[in-house]
Design a protein around this motif. Sequence first.
Motif, PDB file in Angstrom:
ATOM      1  N   LYS A   1       0.838  -1.194   0.000  1.00  0.00           N
ATOM      2  CA  LYS A   1       0.000   0.000   0.000  1.00  0.00           C
ATOM      3  C   LYS A   1       0.880   1.254   0.000  1.00  0.00           C
TER       4      LYS A   1
ATOM      5  N   ARG B   1      -7.950   2.829  -0.835  1.00  0.00           N
ATOM      6  CA  ARG B   1      -8.001   3.414   0.504  1.00  0.00           C
ATOM      7  C   ARG B   1      -9.238   2.952   1.265  1.00  0.00           C
ATOM      8  N   GLN B   2     -10.366   2.869   0.586  1.00  0.00           N
ATOM      9  CA  GLN B   2     -11.590   2.400   1.235  1.00  0.00           C
ATOM     10  C   GLN B   2     -11.452   0.953   1.679  1.00  0.00           C
TER      11      GLN B   2
ATOM     12  N   GLU C   1       0.812   4.164  -2.817  1.00  0.00           N
ATOM     13  CA  GLU C   1       0.621   5.572  -2.436  1.00  0.00           C
ATOM     14  C   GLU C   1       1.776   6.434  -2.936  1.00  0.00           C
TER      15      GLU C   1
ATOM     16  N   ILE D   1      -7.338   4.745  -6.560  1.00  0.00           N
ATOM     17  CA  ILE D   1      -6.680   4.947  -5.260  1.00  0.00           C
ATOM     18  C   ILE D   1      -7.727   5.118  -4.164  1.00  0.00           C
ATOM     19  N   ASP D   2      -8.850   5.751  -4.483  1.00  0.00           N
ATOM     20  CA  ASP D   2      -9.935   5.880  -3.499  1.00  0.00           C
ATOM     21  C   ASP D   2     -10.465   4.506  -3.098  1.00  0.00           C
TER      22      ASP D   2
END
Length: 155
Positions: free
Chosen positions: A110, A146-147, A114, A142-143
């Motif tokens: 991750k 992240r979720q 990022e 990417i959202d």
Amino acid sequence: MIRCGIVLAIFILSASCMASDSDWNAYIRLVASADPTTIQALPEKIKSIGDSLDDDRAEQLTTAISMALIKEPIAVLDVTNQFKTSTNRLQQRFGTLLICSLPLMTNATKTQVEAYFVKAEPALEQAGKPAAECLNNMRDTIDEIRQEAVKSPKQ
């Protein structure tokens, strides 16, 4: 005599594989560095590789194209957009949709994903309208990442 011939054949085959790996690694470095000639020749190179491109090398090439995207977004997108209309299934695998979906996330941490996004976002913003769709796709991806990380944090 036969044993000597077999050993010699194995040695020659091994040496040719090493040269092939060496050539491949050099090619991947050129793609990742966004070498203009290499990027422009990408469609023909993919065609010439054909079915000999295994999953490992396909992943290496995808990652290299992703790295090139950060350095020369418009040139890379010009080439990967060509793959949308290609009838060549192998070329279609390397299209803009894949490149703009953070393909390196399959084997990256991750933190690495990022870090890539932190570099890609300003590069694509600076590229302007030609890169807007790619940037939006990357932001959506990417959202989602992240979720998912919030939903199922690693223990």
